[in-house]
Structures are given as C-alpha cells and as structure tokens.
Design a protein around this motif. Sequence first.
Motif, PDB file in Angstrom:
ATOM      1  N   LEU A   9       0.820  -1.196   0.000  1.00  0.00           N
ATOM      2  CA  LEU A   9       0.000   0.000   0.000  1.00  0.00           C
ATOM      3  C   LEU A   9       0.861   1.254   0.000  1.00  0.00           C
ATOM      4  N   LEU A  10       1.924   1.246   0.786  1.00  0.00           N
ATOM      5  CA  LEU A  10       2.799   2.411   0.846  1.00  0.00           C
ATOM      6  C   LEU A  10       3.456   2.679  -0.497  1.00  0.00           C
ATOM      7  N   LEU A  11       3.945   1.626  -1.127  1.00  0.00           N
ATOM      8  CA  LEU A  11       4.614   1.810  -2.404  1.00  0.00           C
ATOM      9  C   LEU A  11       3.653   2.299  -3.464  1.00  0.00           C
ATOM     10  N   SER A  12       2.477   1.697  -3.544  1.00  0.00           N
ATOM     11  CA  SER A  12       1.508   2.102  -4.554  1.00  0.00           C
ATOM     12  C   SER A  12       1.095   3.549  -4.379  1.00  0.00           C
ATOM     13  N   ALA A  13       0.881   3.964  -3.147  1.00  0.00           N
ATOM     14  CA  ALA A  13       0.476   5.340  -2.888  1.00  0.00           C
ATOM     15  C   ALA A  13       1.608   6.311  -3.152  1.00  0.00           C
ATOM     16  N   ALA A  14       2.836   5.837  -3.016  1.00  0.00           N
ATOM     17  CA  ALA A  14       3.989   6.733  -3.151  1.00  0.00           C
ATOM     18  C   ALA A  14       4.470   6.885  -4.575  1.00  0.00           C
ATOM     19  N   ILE A  15       4.016   6.041  -5.489  1.00  0.00           N
ATOM     20  CA  ILE A  15       4.553   6.059  -6.846  1.00  0.00           C
ATOM     21  C   ILE A  15       4.459   7.438  -7.482  1.00  0.00           C
ATOM     22  N   VAL A  16       3.278   8.030  -7.466  1.00  0.00           N
ATOM     23  CA  VAL A  16       3.120   9.334  -8.102  1.00  0.00           C
ATOM     24  C   VAL A  16       3.816  10.423  -7.306  1.00  0.00           C
ATOM     25  N   THR A  73     -13.317  10.488 -14.267  1.00  0.00           N
ATOM     26  CA  THR A  73     -12.999  11.788 -13.674  1.00  0.00           C
ATOM     27  C   THR A  73     -12.004  11.643 -12.535  1.00  0.00           C
ATOM     28  N   LYS A  74     -12.198  10.620 -11.721  1.00  0.00           N
ATOM     29  CA  LYS A  74     -11.305  10.402 -10.575  1.00  0.00           C
ATOM     30  C   LYS A  74      -9.906   9.999 -11.003  1.00  0.00           C
ATOM     31  N   THR A  75      -9.797   9.445 -12.213  1.00  0.00           N
ATOM     32  CA  THR A  75      -8.485   9.017 -12.702  1.00  0.00           C
ATOM     33  C   THR A  75      -8.097   9.834 -13.939  1.00  0.00           C
ATOM     34  N   GLY A  76      -8.326  11.124 -13.862  1.00  0.00           N
ATOM     35  CA  GLY A  76      -8.043  12.010 -14.981  1.00  0.00           C
ATOM     36  C   GLY A  76      -6.577  12.091 -15.357  1.00  0.00           C
ATOM     37  N   SER A  77      -5.689  11.794 -14.404  1.00  0.00           N
ATOM     38  CA  SER A  77      -4.248  11.831 -14.686  1.00  0.00           C
ATOM     39  C   SER A  77      -3.713  10.435 -14.977  1.00  0.00           C
ATOM     40  N   LEU A  78      -4.589   9.546 -15.434  1.00  0.00           N
ATOM     41  CA  LEU A  78      -4.221   8.141 -15.615  1.00  0.00           C
ATOM     42  C   LEU A  78      -3.035   7.959 -16.550  1.00  0.00           C
ATOM     43  N   THR A  79      -3.000   8.714 -17.646  1.00  0.00           N
ATOM     44  CA  THR A  79      -1.908   8.534 -18.603  1.00  0.00           C
ATOM     45  C   THR A  79      -0.564   8.826 -17.961  1.00  0.00           C
ATOM     46  N   ARG A  80      -0.458   9.945 -17.281  1.00  0.00           N
ATOM     47  CA  ARG A  80       0.811  10.294 -16.643  1.00  0.00           C
ATOM     48  C   ARG A  80       1.137   9.333 -15.501  1.00  0.00           C
ATOM     49  N   ASP A  81       0.140   8.998 -14.720  1.00  0.00           N
ATOM     50  CA  ASP A  81       0.363   8.068 -13.614  1.00  0.00           C
ATOM     51  C   ASP A  81       0.819   6.702 -14.142  1.00  0.00           C
ATOM     52  N   THR A  82       0.215   6.268 -15.247  1.00  0.00           N
ATOM     53  CA  THR A  82       0.586   4.986 -15.833  1.00  0.00           C
ATOM     54  C   THR A  82       2.024   5.015 -16.334  1.00  0.00           C
ATOM     55  N   LEU A  83       2.401   6.097 -17.004  1.00  0.00           N
ATOM     56  CA  LEU A  83       3.774   6.209 -17.488  1.00  0.00           C
ATOM     57  C   LEU A  83       4.762   6.218 -16.339  1.00  0.00           C
ATOM     58  N   ASP A 180      14.606   9.408 -19.496  1.00  0.00           N
ATOM     59  CA  ASP A 180      14.297  10.595 -20.298  1.00  0.00           C
ATOM     60  C   ASP A 180      12.799  10.595 -20.569  1.00  0.00           C
ATOM     61  N   LEU A 181      12.085  11.520 -19.962  1.00  0.00           N
ATOM     62  CA  LEU A 181      10.622  11.554 -20.037  1.00  0.00           C
ATOM     63  C   LEU A 181      10.155  12.549 -21.086  1.00  0.00           C
ATOM     64  N   ASN A 182       9.207  12.119 -21.910  1.00  0.00           N
ATOM     65  CA  ASN A 182       8.595  13.010 -22.888  1.00  0.00           C
ATOM     66  C   ASN A 182       7.844  14.114 -22.141  1.00  0.00           C
ATOM     67  N   PRO A 183       8.171  15.384 -22.360  1.00  0.00           N
ATOM     68  CA  PRO A 183       7.550  16.471 -21.603  1.00  0.00           C
ATOM     69  C   PRO A 183       6.049  16.633 -21.825  1.00  0.00           C
ATOM     70  N   ARG A 184       5.503  15.930 -22.805  1.00  0.00           N
ATOM     71  CA  ARG A 184       4.036  15.965 -22.934  1.00  0.00           C
ATOM     72  C   ARG A 184       3.400  15.425 -21.663  1.00  0.00           C
ATOM     73  N   TYR A 185       4.107  14.514 -21.003  1.00  0.00           N
ATOM     74  CA  TYR A 185       3.582  13.886 -19.801  1.00  0.00           C
ATOM     75  C   TYR A 185       4.151  14.514 -18.534  1.00  0.00           C
ATOM     76  N   GLY A 186       4.834  15.629 -18.682  1.00  0.00           N
ATOM     77  CA  GLY A 186       5.364  16.342 -17.529  1.00  0.00           C
ATOM     78  C   GLY A 186       6.855  16.176 -17.383  1.00  0.00           C
ATOM     79  N   ALA A 187       7.518  17.205 -16.882  1.00  0.00           N
ATOM     80  CA  ALA A 187       8.930  17.116 -16.522  1.00  0.00           C
ATOM     81  C   ALA A 187       9.008  17.260 -15.009  1.00  0.00           C
TER      82      ALA A 187
END
Length: 215
Positions: A9-16, A73-83, A180-187
């Motif tokens: 649980l700690l790791l999953s919550a801490a990923i983002v 709606t609750k997972t609106g940042s899913l793409t970035r979180d998934t990456l 090296d992260l694509n900045p479309r998904y945030g730097a």
Amino acid sequence: MHRRRRTALLLSAAIVAAAPLLTACGNDAHPGAAAVVGGQRITVSQLENRVSEVREAQRAVVADEAQYEQAITKTGSLTRDTLHGMVLDQVLHRAAQDAGVTVSRKEIQEMRASLEEQAGGAKGLETTWLQQYGVPPERLDENLRLQLEAQKLAENLGTDTGQPAFWQALSEASDKLNVDLNPRYGAWDVEKSSRVDAKTPWVREVTATGTRETA
C-alpha cells in the motif's frame, strides 16, 4: 503478511508522489517515445495500450454509465500516472538488481493468495487493485512482483519504502538508466519535487499522433 500488505500500500500510494526523483530532460532525439529508460523506448502506443487496459477493466466492473464517467474523472491523470508506473517499474527492478534482490514466482503466488484472502477472493483483490491503484487484472502479478522487489530492497537497505534512503536508491538507479521523459507527460524538478511544464519539439511531434487522454 501484514507487513507485506502495508509495504504494498505504501509503495503504490507513493509512486506518483515520489516520481519527481525520476529526472526528465526531454529532447527531440526519440520521436514517438513516451519515455526512454536504459536506452529502451516506452512508446506512446505502448502507453496508450496500458491506459486502455485500465479503462476496459473499469468499464467491465462499472456497468452504470454515470459511475463509469465518475471513475474516469477520478483518474483524470491516468496517462501520466501509468507512465510513471511503467518507468518506476524498470527503475525499481534495476535498483533491486544492483542490490542483489530477486523475487521468485512462488513468492508472488504466496503474496497474492494472502491478499486474496484479505480481499474476500480473487475478484475482490482485482477490483481493489484496479480501483485504488489503477492496476488491471492482467497486470496484477506484475505489480505484486514490483511490491515484493520494493519490500526486499527496503529490507536490504535497512529502511522502508517511505524513507528517503529507499527513494535515493531508486534515484541512483534512474541516473544509471538515464531516464528521459517526454515532456508531454510532464517534466520533474528534482530539487522542488514538483512537476513543471516543459515545451520542446517532442510535444509537437507526440500530440500530433493522438490527444485523447488529458492528464
């Protein structure tokens, strides 16, 4: 096994929250890539497929249209979180390898059996991991391996997954892998531990291929 569950649980919550440790510079040398880790590309198509897996799993467990829209709606940042999760998986695996940490299939099965018992069965566990951590059923064992690697790495370091020493090990692994992260998904600004916007030729190239997911 309670310790294992707590670690998961700690790791999953801490990923983002901890993802800022994965430094991202971004350039136009890797067209079509969402990220480059250890010289290997995570393509935009691979990322979109992973996001689709989550959306399809959400649709399967939520029949009501209004509830499904609420889930989106609750997972609106899913793409970035998934990456971030895809990158972190590779970084953690490298950190575990550097520390001599391995995880067996038997350990994954034992952890899954214990968690299923706590969740009231296999379906209960799959639903919990989907709703709380955005992990679709077909990626559950893969995620449990991640959790076990994190637990063992933390133990090897004499710390736990919520402490700076653990994330420092991951930061060192990310440096070795030259993430090296694509900045479309945030730097990520490591000093400020916060996301910053970045504008590079990558943004124009990637957004032209598809902009269905807004994060």
